[in-house]
Design a protein around this motif. Sequence first.
Motif, mmCIF file in Angstrom:
data_model
loop_
_atom_site.group_PDB
_atom_site.id
_atom_site.type_symbol
_atom_site.label_atom_id
_atom_site.label_comp_id
_atom_site.label_asym_id
_atom_site.label_seq_id
_atom_site.Cartn_x
_atom_site.Cartn_y
_atom_site.Cartn_z
ATOM 1 N N LEU A 16 34.382 32.442 17.789
ATOM 2 C CA LEU A 16 33.034 32.458 18.940
ATOM 3 C C LEU A 16 33.330 31.036 20.740
ATOM 4 N N SER A 17 35.041 31.338 20.306
ATOM 5 C CA SER A 17 35.174 30.279 21.182
ATOM 6 C C SER A 17 36.126 30.497 22.926
ATOM 7 N N PRO A 18 36.513 32.314 22.208
ATOM 8 C CA PRO A 18 36.934 32.989 22.653
ATOM 9 C C PRO A 18 35.916 32.608 24.515
ATOM 10 N N GLN A 21 33.305 27.351 25.940
ATOM 11 C CA GLN A 21 33.232 26.122 25.249
ATOM 12 C C GLN A 21 31.485 26.459 24.809
ATOM 13 N N ILE A 22 32.550 26.331 23.030
ATOM 14 C CA ILE A 22 31.090 26.625 22.268
ATOM 15 C C ILE A 22 30.540 24.613 21.479
ATOM 16 N N THR A 23 29.470 24.956 21.471
ATOM 17 C CA THR A 23 28.752 23.696 21.077
ATOM 18 C C THR A 23 27.589 23.937 19.577
ATOM 19 N N ALA A 24 27.180 23.803 18.778
ATOM 20 C CA ALA A 24 25.898 23.389 17.900
ATOM 21 C C ALA A 24 25.346 22.366 18.117
ATOM 22 N N LYS A 25 24.176 22.962 18.185
ATOM 23 C CA LYS A 25 22.700 21.701 18.004
ATOM 24 C C LYS A 25 21.803 22.060 17.406
ATOM 25 N N ARG A 26 21.053 21.071 16.917
ATOM 26 C CA ARG A 26 20.243 21.146 15.700
ATOM 27 C C ARG A 26 19.039 21.922 16.089
ATOM 28 N N LEU A 27 18.206 23.200 15.397
ATOM 29 C CA LEU A 27 17.346 24.063 16.224
ATOM 30 C C LEU A 27 17.094 24.847 14.958
ATOM 31 N N PHE A 28 15.450 24.639 14.777
ATOM 32 C CA PHE A 28 14.664 24.947 14.753
ATOM 33 C C PHE A 28 14.782 26.150 12.608
ATOM 34 N N GLY A 29 15.394 24.309 12.386
ATOM 35 C CA GLY A 29 15.691 23.546 10.950
ATOM 36 C C GLY A 29 17.182 24.379 10.913
ATOM 37 N N GLY A 30 17.764 25.184 11.344
ATOM 38 C CA GLY A 30 19.012 25.257 11.369
ATOM 39 C C GLY A 30 20.109 25.304 12.982
ATOM 40 N N TYR A 34 25.992 27.337 21.414
ATOM 41 C CA TYR A 34 24.981 27.273 23.312
ATOM 42 C C TYR A 34 26.863 27.409 23.596
ATOM 43 N N CYS A 35 26.943 28.654 24.389
ATOM 44 C CA CYS A 35 28.238 28.875 25.498
ATOM 45 C C CYS A 35 28.380 27.852 26.288
ATOM 46 N N ASP A 36 28.931 27.483 26.890
ATOM 47 C CA ASP A 36 28.429 26.253 27.647
ATOM 48 C C ASP A 36 27.168 26.299 28.381
ATOM 49 N N GLY A 37 26.978 25.142 27.649
ATOM 50 C CA GLY A 37 25.496 25.139 28.178
ATOM 51 C C GLY A 37 24.239 26.646 27.186
ATOM 52 N N THR A 38 24.126 27.370 27.164
ATOM 53 C CA THR A 38 23.650 28.273 27.420
ATOM 54 C C THR A 38 23.196 29.253 25.553
ATOM 55 N N VAL A 39 22.146 28.606 25.590
ATOM 56 C CA VAL A 39 21.899 29.168 24.130
ATOM 57 C C VAL A 39 21.756 31.060 23.830
ATOM 58 N N PHE A 40 22.740 30.911 23.072
ATOM 59 C CA PHE A 40 23.123 32.986 22.710
ATOM 60 C C PHE A 40 22.581 33.024 20.811
ATOM 61 N N ALA A 41 23.051 32.503 20.242
ATOM 62 C CA ALA A 41 22.946 32.808 19.023
ATOM 63 C C ALA A 41 22.043 30.972 18.084
ATOM 64 N N TYR A 97 29.630 41.374 20.757
ATOM 65 C CA TYR A 97 28.097 41.527 20.352
ATOM 66 C C TYR A 97 27.618 40.086 21.066
ATOM 67 N N ALA A 98 28.804 39.083 20.721
ATOM 68 C CA ALA A 98 28.527 38.678 20.695
ATOM 69 C C ALA A 98 28.374 37.693 22.885
ATOM 70 N N ARG A 99 29.109 38.838 23.244
ATOM 71 C CA ARG A 99 28.952 38.263 24.652
ATOM 72 C C ARG A 99 27.873 39.376 25.209
ATOM 73 N N ILE A 100 27.468 40.487 24.704
ATOM 74 C CA ILE A 100 26.207 41.293 24.965
ATOM 75 C C ILE A 100 24.575 39.468 24.890
ATOM 76 N N ALA A 101 24.923 38.945 23.754
ATOM 77 C CA ALA A 101 24.624 38.317 23.266
ATOM 78 C C ALA A 101 24.305 36.896 24.366
ATOM 79 N N LEU A 102 25.147 36.703 24.547
ATOM 80 C CA LEU A 102 25.778 35.574 25.452
ATOM 81 C C LEU A 102 25.303 35.926 26.986
ATOM 82 N N ASP A 103 25.380 37.189 27.483
ATOM 83 C CA ASP A 103 24.930 37.945 28.844
ATOM 84 C C ASP A 103 23.124 37.820 28.455
ATOM 85 N N ALA A 104 22.122 37.765 27.650
ATOM 86 C CA ALA A 104 21.063 37.199 26.851
ATOM 87 C C ALA A 104 20.470 36.162 27.698
#
Length: 132
Positions: A16-18, A21-30, A34-41, A97-104
């Motif tokens: 998803l890096s295109p 900047q994609i980062t991952a943080k522990r959330l909901f047991g998973g 985040y893309c540039d600080g916005t959660v999308f997945a 679809y990742a772009r759609i999710a990021l927009d959401a």
Amino acid sequence: MALVANEFVTMVADLLSPLGQITAKRLFGGWGLYCDGTVFALVFKDVLFLKADDLCRTRFEAKDLPPFRPHGPDGICIAYFEIPGDWLEDGDDILPYARIALDAGLRALAAKNAKVKKPRKRKAAKISENSR
């Protein structure tokens, strides 16, 4: 000690890096992605779920993608949809679809930031008989 994502999360983040900047943080047991600080997945039990909202939910439903139900098939539905594993083999399948999710995610963040905080009411000070 830094928190290290598992191999699946790292692979998905690379794929998803295109988007930015994609980062991952522990959330909901998973993991929350985040893309540039916005959660999308989300990644839960090595399954990728992409965020949806009222403006884009039908795009995910049209592909018959199941919603994220963290408490089983009869549990609550969270506004994320499961992405088929074969989509992870090629960025051409997942990135639109990742772009759609990021927009959401960006819309959700904008709505959250737009909420005006109500001013707190101050309690009236009590005046005692002695202070008069």
